[in-house]
Scaffold this motif. Structure first.
Motif, PDB file in Angstrom:
ATOM      1  N   MET A   1      85.898   6.073  31.414  1.00 31.42           N
ATOM      2  CA  MET A   1      84.668   6.612  31.991  1.00 31.42           C
ATOM      3  C   MET A   1      84.873   6.795  33.486  1.00 31.42           C
ATOM      4  SD  MET A   1      80.924   4.779  32.291  1.00 31.42           S
ATOM      5  CE  MET A   1      80.211   5.399  30.798  1.00 31.42           C
TER       6      MET A   1
ATOM      7  N   PRO B   1      79.622   6.931  36.746  1.00 33.54           N
ATOM      8  CA  PRO B   1      78.439   7.501  36.085  1.00 33.54           C
ATOM      9  C   PRO B   1      77.799   8.565  36.966  1.00 33.54           C
ATOM     10  CG  PRO B   1      78.380   5.106  36.019  1.00 33.54           C
ATOM     11  CD  PRO B   1      79.512   5.497  36.926  1.00 33.54           C
TER      12      PRO B   1
ATOM     13  N   ASP C   1      75.542  11.073  32.453  1.00 33.62           N
ATOM     14  CA  ASP C   1      75.389   9.727  31.883  1.00 33.62           C
ATOM     15  C   ASP C   1      73.947   9.256  32.006  1.00 33.62           C
ATOM     16  OD1 ASP C   1      78.213   9.228  31.302  1.00 33.62           O
ATOM     17  OD2 ASP C   1      78.451   9.172  33.491  1.00 33.62           O
TER      18      ASP C   1
ATOM     19  N   CYS D   1      71.796  11.022  29.467  1.00 31.79           N
ATOM     20  CA  CYS D   1      72.037  10.496  28.119  1.00 31.79           C
ATOM     21  C   CYS D   1      71.319   9.163  27.931  1.00 31.79           C
ATOM     22  CB  CYS D   1      73.534  10.355  27.901  1.00 31.79           C
ATOM     23  SG  CYS D   1      73.969   9.694  26.291  1.00 31.79           S
ATOM     24  N   TRP D   2      71.431   8.275  28.919  1.00 36.41           N
ATOM     25  CA  TRP D   2      70.860   6.933  28.788  1.00 36.41           C
ATOM     26  C   TRP D   2      69.342   6.916  28.928  1.00 36.41           C
ATOM     27  CZ3 TRP D   2      75.253   5.078  32.403  1.00 36.41           C
ATOM     28  CH2 TRP D   2      76.433   4.932  31.660  1.00 36.41           C
TER      29      TRP D   2
ATOM     30  N   PRO E   1      72.464   2.829  26.126  1.00 34.63           N
ATOM     31  CA  PRO E   1      73.928   2.809  26.182  1.00 34.63           C
ATOM     32  C   PRO E   1      74.493   2.090  24.964  1.00 34.63           C
ATOM     33  CG  PRO E   1      73.019   1.159  27.647  1.00 34.63           C
ATOM     34  CD  PRO E   1      71.867   1.966  27.139  1.00 34.63           C
ATOM     35  N   SER E   2      75.640   2.534  24.535  1.00 34.48           N
ATOM     36  CA  SER E   2      76.324   1.887  23.419  1.00 34.48           C
ATOM     37  C   SER E   2      77.124   0.692  23.950  1.00 34.48           C
ATOM     38  CB  SER E   2      77.277   2.872  22.745  1.00 34.48           C
ATOM     39  OG  SER E   2      78.352   3.180  23.629  1.00 34.48           O
TER      40      SER E   2
ATOM     41  N   GLU F   1      80.195   0.416  23.703  1.00 34.99           N
ATOM     42  CA  GLU F   1      81.383   1.028  24.318  1.00 34.99           C
ATOM     43  C   GLU F   1      81.092   1.521  25.732  1.00 34.99           C
ATOM     44  OE1 GLU F   1      81.617   0.698  20.122  1.00 34.99           O
ATOM     45  OE2 GLU F   1      80.159   1.919  21.226  1.00 34.99           O
ATOM     46  N   ASP F   2      79.904   2.080  25.944  1.00 35.42           N
ATOM     47  CA  ASP F   2      79.510   2.499  27.293  1.00 35.42           C
ATOM     48  C   ASP F   2      79.518   1.297  28.233  1.00 35.42           C
ATOM     49  OD1 ASP F   2      79.002   5.139  26.455  1.00 35.42           O
ATOM     50  OD2 ASP F   2      76.858   4.761  26.166  1.00 35.42           O
TER      51      ASP F   2
ATOM     52  N   ALA G   1      83.005   0.049  29.115  1.00 30.55           N
ATOM     53  CA  ALA G   1      83.611   0.902  30.135  1.00 30.55           C
ATOM     54  C   ALA G   1      83.019   0.621  31.511  1.00 30.55           C
ATOM     55  CB  ALA G   1      83.436   2.370  29.760  1.00 30.55           C
ATOM     56  N   LEU G   2      81.700   0.424  31.579  1.00 28.59           N
ATOM     57  CA  LEU G   2      81.074   0.094  32.859  1.00 28.59           C
ATOM     58  C   LEU G   2      81.572  -1.245  33.389  1.00 28.59           C
ATOM     59  CD1 LEU G   2      77.369   1.190  32.300  1.00 28.59           C
ATOM     60  CD2 LEU G   2      78.917   2.071  34.055  1.00 28.59           C
TER      61      LEU G   2
ATOM     62  N   ALA H   1      73.648  -3.826  25.174  1.00 32.27           N
ATOM     63  CA  ALA H   1      73.174  -2.641  24.457  1.00 32.27           C
ATOM     64  C   ALA H   1      71.851  -2.936  23.753  1.00 32.27           C
ATOM     65  CB  ALA H   1      74.231  -2.171  23.465  1.00 32.27           C
TER      66      ALA H   1
END
Length: 187
Positions: free
Chosen positions: A1, A4, A8, A11-12, A17-18, A20-21, A24-25, A50
């Motif tokens: 990623m 952001p 992003d 989307c959020w 956020p998943s 996985e998001d 990555a953060l 999440a």
């Protein structure tokens, strides 16, 4: 990623956020304007983070019973949904031949997530500079900073909050930086 950005944030505001998001953060280094998001991801972890963000999004923007905020430009600018701000933004979309992807977005075009997604899309197009500037100056900056301030404040009141307050501060910071970069009045 990568760091952001508007895409992003858009989307959020539409889906939490998943895990996985958040993973990555959590791996990101601070200093890009999204430090709060990174800290949230590291402190809560991907699964709990999440889950908490999903609950916060529901309470803040989605519950049909009593959402804490209504994320539409027309509400902030005109006092009610379906107002002149929505009509003006639809005119902007027609003028620049921007058609919402119905498979990706099923809400009103003046939703905060949709408008940030427009900025992300236009900012990535080599021929999108003028449309990007118009979108930012005429349709986003007049209301979005107030919405983001409200989002941060309401998120802080939630026992499982944290993600959306951080998102709001990061998005506001990016809006301010873009306004300065383009020589627009800062929000």
């Amino acid at each position: 990623m990568t760091n952001p950005g508007f895409g992003d944030f858009a989307c959020w505001l539409l889906t939490p956020p998943s895990p996985e998001d958040l993973e990555a953060l959590a791996r990101k280094e601070a200093g890009n304007g999204a430090e709060g998001l990174e800290e949230y991801a590291r402190e809560r972890g991907p699964e709990r983070g999440a889950r908490d963000a999903g609950e916060a999004l529901w309470r803040l923007l989605e519950t049909p019973f009593e959402p804490r905020l209504v994320p539409y430009a027309s509400v902030y600018r005109d006092g009610a949904r379906f107002g002149p701000s929505l009509v003006a933004f639809r005119g902007f979309l027609r003028r620049w031949d921007l058609v919402p992807d119905r498979g990706r977005f099923r809400d009103l075009e003046d939703h905060a997530g949709f408008q940030l997604d427009c900025l992300a899309y236009l900012g990535g197009r080599p021929d999108g500079h003028q449309a990007y500037r118009e979108c930012l100056e005429e349709h986003v900056l007049p209301w979005m900073p107030r919405f983001l301030d409200d989002l941060a404040r309401e998120d802080e009141r939630l026992p499982y909050g944290g993600f959306y307050g951080s998102l709001a501060r990061a998005a506001r910071s990016l809006l301010e930086a873009e306004a300065v970069r383009l020589g627009l009045a800062a929000p």
